[in-house]
Structures are given as C-alpha cells and as structure tokens.
Design a protein around this motif. Structure first.
Motif, mmCIF file in Angstrom:
data_model
loop_
_atom_site.group_PDB
_atom_site.id
_atom_site.type_symbol
_atom_site.label_atom_id
_atom_site.label_comp_id
_atom_site.label_asym_id
_atom_site.label_seq_id
_atom_site.Cartn_x
_atom_site.Cartn_y
_atom_site.Cartn_z
ATOM 1 N N LEU A 10 0.823 -1.204 0.000
ATOM 2 C CA LEU A 10 0.000 0.000 0.000
ATOM 3 C C LEU A 10 0.857 1.255 0.000
ATOM 4 O O LEU A 10 0.515 2.266 -0.627
ATOM 5 C CB LEU A 10 -0.951 -0.014 1.204
ATOM 6 N N GLN A 11 1.993 1.180 0.706
ATOM 7 C CA GLN A 11 2.890 2.339 0.689
ATOM 8 C C GLN A 11 3.424 2.588 -0.713
ATOM 9 O O GLN A 11 3.525 3.743 -1.159
ATOM 10 C CB GLN A 11 4.056 2.109 1.652
ATOM 11 N N ALA A 12 3.786 1.501 -1.399
ATOM 12 C CA ALA A 12 4.311 1.656 -2.761
ATOM 13 C C ALA A 12 3.237 2.229 -3.678
ATOM 14 O O ALA A 12 3.490 3.150 -4.461
ATOM 15 C CB ALA A 12 4.807 0.305 -3.289
ATOM 16 N N ILE A 13 2.025 1.698 -3.569
ATOM 17 C CA ILE A 13 0.934 2.163 -4.431
ATOM 18 C C ILE A 13 0.627 3.631 -4.137
ATOM 19 O O ILE A 13 0.448 4.444 -5.048
ATOM 20 C CB ILE A 13 -0.322 1.272 -4.255
ATOM 21 N N ALA A 14 0.613 3.972 -2.837
ATOM 22 C CA ALA A 14 0.358 5.369 -2.459
ATOM 23 C C ALA A 14 1.425 6.276 -3.058
ATOM 24 O O ALA A 14 1.122 7.343 -3.605
ATOM 25 C CB ALA A 14 0.335 5.502 -0.941
ATOM 26 N N ALA A 15 2.686 5.842 -2.967
ATOM 27 C CA ALA A 15 3.775 6.658 -3.507
ATOM 28 C C ALA A 15 3.601 6.870 -5.012
ATOM 29 O O ALA A 15 3.772 7.983 -5.523
ATOM 30 C CB ALA A 15 5.117 5.986 -3.226
ATOM 31 N N VAL A 16 3.248 5.802 -5.712
ATOM 32 C CA VAL A 16 3.087 5.893 -7.165
ATOM 33 C C VAL A 16 1.949 6.852 -7.514
ATOM 34 O O VAL A 16 2.077 7.700 -8.406
ATOM 35 C CB VAL A 16 2.823 4.488 -7.767
ATOM 36 N N VAL A 17 0.850 6.732 -6.772
ATOM 37 C CA VAL A 17 -0.322 7.565 -7.068
ATOM 38 C C VAL A 17 -0.050 9.025 -6.704
ATOM 39 O O VAL A 17 -0.368 9.936 -7.474
ATOM 40 C CB VAL A 17 -1.563 7.029 -6.335
ATOM 41 N N ILE A 18 0.568 9.237 -5.543
ATOM 42 C CA ILE A 18 0.917 10.609 -5.160
ATOM 43 C C ILE A 18 1.833 11.211 -6.222
ATOM 44 O O ILE A 18 1.743 12.391 -6.549
ATOM 45 C CB ILE A 18 1.597 10.628 -3.772
ATOM 46 N N GLY A 19 2.687 10.377 -6.789
ATOM 47 C CA GLY A 19 3.633 10.844 -7.798
ATOM 48 C C GLY A 19 2.997 11.159 -9.142
ATOM 49 O O GLY A 19 3.702 11.493 -10.096
ATOM 50 N N GLY A 20 1.682 11.042 -9.251
ATOM 51 C CA GLY A 20 1.018 11.487 -10.460
ATOM 52 C C GLY A 20 0.703 10.393 -11.465
ATOM 53 O O GLY A 20 0.182 10.660 -12.541
ATOM 54 N N THR A 21 1.024 9.154 -11.133
ATOM 55 C CA THR A 21 0.650 8.062 -12.032
ATOM 56 C C THR A 21 -0.848 7.841 -11.923
ATOM 57 O O THR A 21 -1.385 7.783 -10.821
ATOM 58 C CB THR A 21 1.410 6.783 -11.661
ATOM 59 N N SER A 22 -1.491 7.734 -13.073
ATOM 60 C CA SER A 22 -2.938 7.591 -13.074
ATOM 61 C C SER A 22 -3.333 6.169 -12.721
ATOM 62 O O SER A 22 -2.723 5.213 -13.185
ATOM 63 C CB SER A 22 -3.493 7.954 -14.441
ATOM 64 N N LEU A 23 -4.369 6.035 -11.893
ATOM 65 C CA LEU A 23 -4.884 4.705 -11.570
ATOM 66 C C LEU A 23 -5.415 4.009 -12.808
ATOM 67 O O LEU A 23 -5.514 2.790 -12.852
ATOM 68 C CB LEU A 23 -6.024 4.821 -10.555
ATOM 69 N N MET A 24 -5.783 4.791 -13.818
ATOM 70 C CA MET A 24 -6.327 4.223 -15.045
ATOM 71 C C MET A 24 -5.208 3.787 -15.991
ATOM 72 O O MET A 24 -5.463 3.204 -17.025
ATOM 73 C CB MET A 24 -7.188 5.264 -15.781
ATOM 74 N N GLY A 25 -3.976 4.128 -15.648
ATOM 75 C CA GLY A 25 -2.857 3.800 -16.527
ATOM 76 C C GLY A 25 -2.653 4.857 -17.593
ATOM 77 O O GLY A 25 -3.438 5.796 -17.726
ATOM 78 N N GLY A 26 -1.564 4.710 -18.340
ATOM 79 C CA GLY A 26 -1.312 5.616 -19.457
ATOM 80 C C GLY A 26 -0.480 6.825 -19.114
ATOM 81 O O GLY A 26 0.129 7.420 -19.997
ATOM 82 N N VAL A 27 -0.490 7.238 -17.861
ATOM 83 C CA VAL A 27 0.306 8.388 -17.439
ATOM 84 C C VAL A 27 1.148 7.965 -16.243
ATOM 85 O O VAL A 27 0.597 7.507 -15.247
ATOM 86 C CB VAL A 27 -0.595 9.571 -17.016
ATOM 87 N N ALA A 28 2.453 8.103 -16.357
ATOM 88 C CA ALA A 28 3.307 7.695 -15.242
ATOM 89 C C ALA A 28 4.691 8.297 -15.393
ATOM 90 O O ALA A 28 5.200 8.415 -16.506
ATOM 91 C CB ALA A 28 3.427 6.169 -15.193
ATOM 92 N N THR A 29 5.278 8.708 -14.257
ATOM 93 C CA THR A 29 6.684 9.091 -14.267
ATOM 94 C C THR A 29 7.361 8.494 -13.042
ATOM 95 O O THR A 29 6.766 8.427 -11.971
ATOM 96 C CB THR A 29 6.881 10.625 -14.221
#
Lengths: 254, 363
Positions: free
Chosen positions: B291-310
């Motif tokens: 959950l910490q990893a997922i939170a970090a990824v989402v906070i970092g602007g990666t879309s839950l829907m995919g397609g946008v990630a840095t």
C-alpha cells in the motif's frame, strides 16, 4: 476499367445462428474512393473486419492484386498495405500525435542506443509533422496528448496514422460519425487526399449526401450480400435507399 | 445593507483581474519561449506540484525544527528508510502505468528475503563467515524468487485474464503463506557478515549509504526506460488504450508479463536489500509495503487508469510520507499524523487526476 485492387469473393460469416455475411462480394479498384453502404445489420462492419484481419471468414476468398491472400490478423493486413480507421478511433489518448502515429512502428535511435531500445523521438516528430501536414491536419501542439485535441483533430490523427502506413487500401468505418460540420468537411478532404496519393479508400457511411459527394463508386450491401453497384456520378439518394431497403432485385440473384 | 455587496464583489473581482492580467500575459508570452514551454508543460503534470509540495514541507519542518530536520544525519536516515520502498515503487510504477496493480510486492519481497536467507543457511550451517560465493548465490535466489512470482502474476493477468487486483491479491496470500511456512514464522538472524557490511557501508565521501545508491540507480534506470525507450512507450500505450496497442501490432500479453516480471524482480532485489539493511528477514515488517508503494506511485502522479506515469513522480511520492513521518516525529507529534496526512494527499492526488480527465473528456 482496371482490374480490381482488392476483391472479396463469396464471403460467408456466421455468428452462432446469425448469418452476418452470406456469400458477399466486394471490389475495390486502384485510386478510388468506394463507399460501402447498407442498412444496419447489412454486414458492412463485419466485411471490413474480415478484410482488415480482425475477424476470419467462414468461407470465401480475398484477392489482392490478383493473388489470393490470407489475412489472419490486423498485423498481416498492415504488412500487405491495408490499414483501418476504426469507428472507436483506437488511439492511445495519453500519448501525443507522433507517438500514436508511430505506435507499433517506432523509429529507434541509430547504433547501440537503438539496440538498447531507445526511441528516436526527434525523427518521429519530424515524420509526424510531415504526415499531418500532407493531410492538412493542423496540430498546434504536436507534443500534447491526443486526449487534449478536439474530436475532429483526434479523428484526423487516426486517419493520418492509417494513411501514413497504407500503401494500398484504407478502410474508414464511419469516420465522421461523431464530428461537427467543419470537422467532417476536413476529414472528407483528408479522404480525398488519400486517393490523390494513389491509395484506395473504402468509406463506410450512413450519410448518403456525403457518400454521393465524395465517392467515385458505391457498393450496396443488404442482408449479408452485395445487391447493387453505382457510379458515384449520377446516382441519386432514392436509388441508394431503394437498393439498401430491397426495392431493387439482388445483383446476380435469379 | 446587502445591496452593495454584489458590486463590491464585482469590484474586487475586476481589480483582481486587471491586476492579474499583465501577470497572465507575461506568463503567456513566457510559456511560449523554449524554456517557458518546458516549465509550463512540467506544471501541467502532477509531478511538478508534488515536488513543490515536498520542498514546501521540508522548508516548513526545517523552519519549525531548525538544526534538527535538514541535518546530514536525518537526511541520511530518511534516505536509508525509503531505499527499499523506492525500489518496489519503481516496479509498481510500470505496472500501474499499464493500468494494472501489483498488491503482492511486499510479500514477494519477504518471500525472496526468506528463500535467499535460507539458501545462505543451507543445511543449518552458520553463514556468518561465508564468502562472496554464498552471498552471490543468496542474491541470485532473491532475484530469482522475485522474478518467478512476477512471471506468475504476469501470466495470470495477461493470459488467464484475471483482473490484476485479484491476481496479485492471490499471489500476495500465496507468497506470504509460503514465506511463513518456509521460515516456520521465525526470523532468520544469521547472515554472512559481508551482507551486513554491505547494508551498513557508505560510498561517495563515506556519506551516502550503498543501499541508497542502489535504489537511486534503479529509479534512474526506471525513469530512462519509462520515458525514453520502446519498452516504456509500450507500457504507457497499453495503459492508455490496450485495444489500440493490440491493433497497432504490439504483443500486449508478452509486454504485460514482462512488466509484472520486472515488478517481481525488483521486489526480489528489495528483499535482498532489506536483508542487508536489517540483517534479518523481518517477517512481520512488510504488511503495508504494497500500500505504501501504491500510495507513492499515485501521489507521484501516475494515473490509476494507466497511461500516465513518471518515475520521478514516484520518487517524490516515496519521499513525502518519509518527510512527514520524520518531521512529525522530530516535532514531537505522534508519527501517526503521517498516515493522516498521506491519506489526505493520496485522495487529493487522485482527485486532481480525475478532474483533469473530466476536463479533457468535455472537449
């Protein structure tokens, strides 16, 4: 008239008990815009899917430039120079126009970097600008995600993507269905440019006025068969509607 | 009495507008310059705002606890504490970029640590003075374990078409259970001193922990792969529109398997790093890693829907909870305030992503 570029002969396709195509013929000649029309359920989309490789025919054959071909997948169709603009666009909305244009056909960097998988974005962007320019597609911001473009621009990107890679035939399934007047005109202009580049365009449309306006030839499907063929010049809406709804005898039928 | 208010409001609004107009115009012309367009584009993404948030947080904590927060010691311990999480978050970024999710990373990390430690303890021998050969074997086992779970995840998602949420929830349970079974629920405490030395060693003028260098290297490679290579392009393309990717001739199934395999492999690497840092398997310490990893990824602007990630966004997203934790602790607040704050930031991040999507769909 020249020999057909692409021919479908006696295509049969059943979905369970539904007979979508029952011995359907279809011809595409070089350098033409041919409209494929028919009422809902006539089998237009199914026929296009079979010719584009997304569906397989149960019976019948496909002939390209006199040779019988097997189109087992969209990938094979693309290799044969046949591209499709899908009704639902099939773009990746989060990528920019250039990335979409080159999706699946990326240009890699020269040398070692390319072997390591590095993309040559500069070359691709230049190529995209050229491809969009040729079709009169004006993207103010080429690096903007496709989702940020208007519907017409998105459609133009989808069309440009197909046209850029098609060497023989482009299928356009209702390319203007969701567009406004100006955007529709622009896409139709694009379709004309496809023909001017020496590629045949197959247009599926429900808009008879539009069909008469730009099609060189018109082929009509009804209940899974071809029932009539018209020259674009001289045909009338009444004739087309009559053919679509069964007002005239089936072509080749006894 | 109430009558003048609308006009006053109008006056204030027009005053603000006329005041802002030159600013807006200047920004407009600035954003058309080459440098300006880079800045403008950067701030159209979440990552830039999150980075700003991180800087502001550090500034605030440093202001409230001068000489305690931004010290060499505290920065180093914060970096050390996020290193393992960063490695799994990089893998998670790729998975979420495809529109998927990998819940199993925390326990795959644990499983890899357990199998690796047990290999080095093979036959009940004391591995304390083992040489590099044993350590290398342990490393390979950790990586291999992670890879195997990752490939399994990929196969279940791509070939069996089980939704990623369920597929990786399943392998979460499996890897957790097997790690407990293999270890009998006991932490393995005997590891080669070489590993402990690696975990404690510092490089770059003896200041930066080796594990931090490893984590930053992984993040840098991940960032390059995601933004500059074909692999990265296919990853976001699949997340953006899987059907479009398939029609473009991309082998979507194969790519998904590779992405999940990568996430698993990085979890394996993280497991080995965790062994090195804590010199034990820390069985009970990974319940929230996923959950910490997922939170970090989402906070970092990666879309839950995919397609946008840095990956840059993810790196910042890993740091923010750490900064909050450290800051609250130093200020004497309960560290649970971090969880409260992270929860709020998480919701905010997803909310702004939804807003952006809604805005562009209206076009």
């Amino acid at each position: 008239m020249a020999d057909p570029l692409l021919q479908a002969r006696g295509i049969v396709k059943n979905y369970g008990h539904v007979e979508a195509l029952r011995g359907c013929d279809f011809d595409v000649y070089p350098n033409e815009i041919v409209a494929l029309i028919g009422d809902n359920g006539a089998g237009k989309s199914t026929l296009i899917k079979i010719l584009a490789g997304t569906e397989q025919a149960d019976e019948g054959e496909i002939v390209l430039e006199g040779h019988r071909i097997h189109v087992g997948s969209p990938f094979e169709a693309m290799r044969l120079g046949i591209e499709t603009v899908y009704q639902d666009l099939a773009l990746a909305p989060d990528l920019d126009g250039s990335a979409n244009l080159y999706l699946g056909r990326e240009v890699m960097m020269a040398g070692l970097l390319g072997k390591l998988g590095f993309l040559d974005n500069k070359t691709m962007r230049a190529g995209a600008r050229k491809a969009f320019g040729e079709l009169g597609v004006d993207l103010q911001n080429a690096q903007s995600a496709v989702a940020n473009l208007s519907g017409g621009q998105r459609q133009s990107v989808a069309v440009a993507r197909s046209v850029a890679w098609a060497s023989k035939v482009v299928f356009l399934d209702e390319p203007t269905a969701a567009l406004g007047v100006v955007q529709t005109a622009r896409v139709l202009e694009t379709v004309k440019r496809i023909r001017d580049r020496g590629v045949a365009a197959v247009l599926i449309s429900h808009n008879m006025r539009q069909v008469l306006e730009i099609a060189d030839r018109i082929e009509v499907l009804r209940l899974g068969r071809r029932v009539a063929r018209f020259e674009g010049k001289g045909a009338t809406i009444e004739q087309l509607v009559s053919a679509m709804t069964g007002g005239i005898a089936e072509e080749g039928a006894a | 009495m109430t009558a003048p208010q609308p006009s006053r409001a109008k006056f204030i609004r027009s005053a603000i507008q006329t005041g802002l107009k030159p600013l807006a115009e200047r920004w407009g012309s600035f954003s058309r310059t080459r440098f300006g367009s880079v800045i403008a584009r950067a701030f159209s993404t979440n990552a830039a705002w999150i980075f700003l948030l991180l800087i502001v947080l550090m500034f605030i904590f440093n202001f409230l606890a001068p000489g305690k927060f931004l010290t060499e010691f505290n920065v180093r311990s914060m970096a050390e504490n996020v290193a393992v999480l960063l490695v799994i978050a990089v893998g998670e970024t790729f998975v979420m970029a495809t529109g998927g999710i990998d819940l199993s990373v925390g326990y795959v990390l644990l499983f890899s640590g357990v199998t690796s430690a047990q290999t080095m303890n093979w036959g009940g021998r004391d591995p304390t003075n083992s040489g590099w050969d044993v350590v290398l074997l342990g490393f390979v086992v950790a990586i291999g374990s992670g890879l195997a779970w990752g490939v399994l995840n990929g196969l279940i998602v791509a070939k069996a078409k089980v939704p990623a949420l369920i597929a990786t929830l399943g392998t979460l349970g499996m890897s957790w259970g097997l790690a407990e079974i293999l270890s009998n629920g006991q932490d393995l405490r005997y590891l080669p001193t070489i590993i402990a030395d690696m975990g404690a060693s510092r490089v770059i003028f003896d200041k930066v922990p080796l594990v931090v260098v490893v984590a930053v290297t992984v993040a840098a490679m991940g960032a390059v792969i995601l933004s500059l290579t074909k692999f990265g392009r296919y990853t976001v393309a699949i997340g953006s529109n899987q059907e479009a990717a398939r029609r473009a001739g991309i082998n979507v199934d194969r790519h998904l398997i590779l992405v999940y395999a990568m996430s698993g492999t990085l979890a394996g690497l993280a497991g080995f790093m965790s062994l090195a840092i804590f010199t034990t398997t820390t069985i009970s310490g990974h319940a929230n890693d996923n959950l910490q990893a997922i939170a970090a990824v989402v906070i970092g602007g990666t879309s839950l829907m995919g397609g946008v990630a840095t990956v840059a966004g993810t790196t910042i997203g890993v740091c923010i909870p750490m900064v909050l934790f450290s800051g609250f602790t130093i200020l004497g607040y309960q560290s649970f305030w971090r969880d409260v704050a992270v929860g709020a930031v998480l919701i905010l991040a997803v909310y702004t992503d939804q807003l952006r999507r809604r805005r562009r769909e209206r076009r």
